[in-house]
Scaffold this motif. Structure first.
Motif, short mmCIF file in Angstrom:
data_model
loop_
_atom_site.label_atom_id
_atom_site.label_comp_id
_atom_site.label_asym_id
_atom_site.label_seq_id
_atom_site.Cartn_x
_atom_site.Cartn_y
_atom_site.Cartn_z
N LEU A 137 0.82 -1.21 0.00
CA LEU A 137 0.00 0.00 0.00
C LEU A 137 0.85 1.26 0.00
CD1 LEU A 137 -2.93 0.94 -0.01
CD2 LEU A 137 -2.88 0.91 2.50
N PHE A 138 2.03 1.21 0.63
CA PHE A 138 2.91 2.38 0.63
C PHE A 138 3.24 2.81 -0.80
CE2 PHE A 138 7.24 4.04 0.25
CZ PHE A 138 7.22 5.10 1.14
N ARG A 139 3.62 1.86 -1.62
CA ARG A 139 3.98 2.17 -3.00
C ARG A 139 2.81 2.81 -3.75
NH1 ARG A 139 6.40 -2.78 -6.34
NH2 ARG A 139 7.48 -3.04 -4.34
N ILE A 140 1.62 2.30 -3.49
CA ILE A 140 0.43 2.81 -4.15
C ILE A 140 0.12 4.23 -3.69
CG2 ILE A 140 -2.06 2.48 -4.37
CD1 ILE A 140 -1.44 -0.59 -4.06
N ARG A 141 0.15 4.45 -2.38
CA ARG A 141 -0.18 5.77 -1.84
C ARG A 141 0.84 6.83 -2.25
NH1 ARG A 141 -4.39 3.81 -1.83
NH2 ARG A 141 -5.67 3.18 -0.04
N VAL A 142 2.10 6.47 -2.34
CA VAL A 142 3.11 7.42 -2.81
C VAL A 142 2.83 7.79 -4.26
CG1 VAL A 142 5.55 7.70 -3.39
CG2 VAL A 142 4.90 6.75 -1.17
N ALA A 143 2.53 6.80 -5.10
CA ALA A 143 2.23 7.07 -6.51
C ALA A 143 1.00 7.95 -6.65
CB ALA A 143 2.03 5.76 -7.26
N GLN A 144 0.05 7.80 -5.74
CA GLN A 144 -1.19 8.60 -5.76
C GLN A 144 -1.01 9.98 -5.13
OE1 GLN A 144 -3.75 5.90 -3.62
NE2 GLN A 144 -4.41 4.82 -5.48
N GLN A 145 0.19 10.25 -4.60
CA GLN A 145 0.47 11.51 -3.90
C GLN A 145 -0.52 11.75 -2.76
OE1 GLN A 145 0.98 14.76 -6.67
NE2 GLN A 145 2.56 13.70 -7.81
N HIS A 146 -0.74 10.73 -1.99
CA HIS A 146 -1.64 10.81 -0.84
C HIS A 146 -1.13 11.89 0.12
CE1 HIS A 146 -3.66 9.60 2.88
NE2 HIS A 146 -4.48 8.87 2.14
N PRO A 147 -2.01 12.66 0.75
CA PRO A 147 -1.57 13.72 1.67
C PRO A 147 -0.63 13.24 2.77
CG PRO A 147 -3.91 13.94 1.21
CD PRO A 147 -3.48 12.66 0.58
N ILE A 148 -0.84 12.04 3.30
CA ILE A 148 0.05 11.53 4.34
C ILE A 148 1.44 11.27 3.75
CG2 ILE A 148 0.53 9.52 5.81
CD1 ILE A 148 -2.42 9.41 6.48
N ALA A 149 1.48 10.76 2.53
CA ALA A 149 2.77 10.54 1.89
C ALA A 149 3.50 11.86 1.67
CB ALA A 149 2.58 9.82 0.55
N GLN A 150 2.78 12.89 1.25
CA GLN A 150 3.42 14.19 1.04
C GLN A 150 3.94 14.76 2.36
OE1 GLN A 150 1.24 16.94 -1.53
NE2 GLN A 150 0.10 15.24 -2.42
N GLU A 151 3.17 14.59 3.43
CA GLU A 151 3.62 15.07 4.74
C GLU A 151 4.84 14.29 5.21
OE1 GLU A 151 1.95 15.69 9.33
OE2 GLU A 151 0.66 14.76 7.79
N MET A 152 4.85 13.00 4.94
CA MET A 152 5.98 12.16 5.31
C MET A 152 7.28 12.65 4.66
SD MET A 152 6.61 8.19 4.24
CE MET A 152 7.02 8.73 2.56
N PHE A 153 7.21 12.95 3.37
CA PHE A 153 8.41 13.43 2.67
C PHE A 153 8.80 14.83 3.12
CE2 PHE A 153 7.15 10.21 -0.61
CZ PHE A 153 8.31 9.44 -0.53
N THR A 154 7.82 15.68 3.40
CA THR A 154 8.11 17.04 3.84
C THR A 154 8.80 17.03 5.20
OG1 THR A 154 6.25 17.95 2.60
CG2 THR A 154 7.11 19.27 4.43
#
Length: 231
Positions: free
Chosen positions: A113-130
């Motif tokens: 699911l991590f790979r999918i959510r990162v590809a979808q630019q999920h808000p949690i993924a964006q916050e994680m990278f920020t």
């Protein structure tokens, strides 16, 4: 009168009492699908290698088969076993399982699911990278716990192979954490090691030295900045 003695530029040699550790990221694993989660091992996704990942494993073996290696290590996840297998066969070495070098646990985003959510630019993924924190993801492992288990594992591996070289087949997040710890960099500055790349670490007591990062010369003779999947 001039002094005729010449002094060449310094060439690195392994310090006495140090251990050289080649961190090999596993080859590319099978694609993630939301309707078909990866099988799980100890709470973490455990996909096998994709066909291209198997090819990459052979290229790693070809690159390292002439090196003197005192041991091979893999994690509890099968993609590292599969990547190490061609080299292990060439060298006649049985890999040792080192669970502490496994990938960061991604909590509720495990199983692909991590790979999918990162590809979808999920808000949690964006916050994680920020914020450069894995534990932005619900249930994910903290950076402190991740770093502690990696340090314990590498310290133990180094102590068992003093003045020798070993290869550890591991994961992109793990390699990124190692390099961050060795250099004092931002947490996510080095999380993008390519599949089947080699990162060279020297452990010398409390001092960790990075000799190379993300070496992929064995995969393609061209210099490339192609993007690769994170996990």
């Amino acid at each position: 009168m001039t002094n005729s003695e010449e002094y060449r530029q310094f060439r690195f040699t392994l310090p006495e009492g140090a251990t050289e550790i080649l961190l090999v990221r596993h080859g590319e694993s099978q694609p993630a699908r939301e309707d078909r989660p990866f099988p799980m091992v100890d709470g973490q996704g455990d996909p096998p290698l994709a066909e291209i990942g198997e090819e990459q494993a052979e290229l790693v073996a070809k690159r390292l088969e002439h090196e003197t290696l005192d041991g091979l290590y893999v994690t509890s996840l099968r993609r590292t076993h599969q990547t190490a297998e061609p080299l292990a066969k060439r060298l006649g070495i049985t890999p040792v399982v080192e669970p502490g070098m496994r990938e960061i646990n991604l909590g509720e985003w495990e199983g692909g699911l991590f790979r999918i959510r990162v590809a979808q630019q999920h808000p949690i993924a964006q916050e994680m990278f920020t914020k450069e924190r894995w534990d932005i993801i619900p249930g994910a492992e903290s950076t402190d716990n991740f770093a502690a288990r990696i340090r314990e594992s590498l310290t133990r591996i180094a102590a068992a192979h003093t003045d020798r070289r070993v290869a550890v087949f591991t994961h992109g997040g793990t390699i990124g954490q190692v390099v961050s710890m060795a250099t004092g960099s931002r947490p996510f500055a080095f999380i993008d090691a390519d599949n089947a790349s080699i990162t060279q670490l020297v452990v010398w007591g409390e001092r960790w030295l990075i000799r190379r990062f993300n070496d992929t010369a064995h995969l393609d003779p061209r210099f490339t900045v192609r993007t690769e999947p994170l996990t």
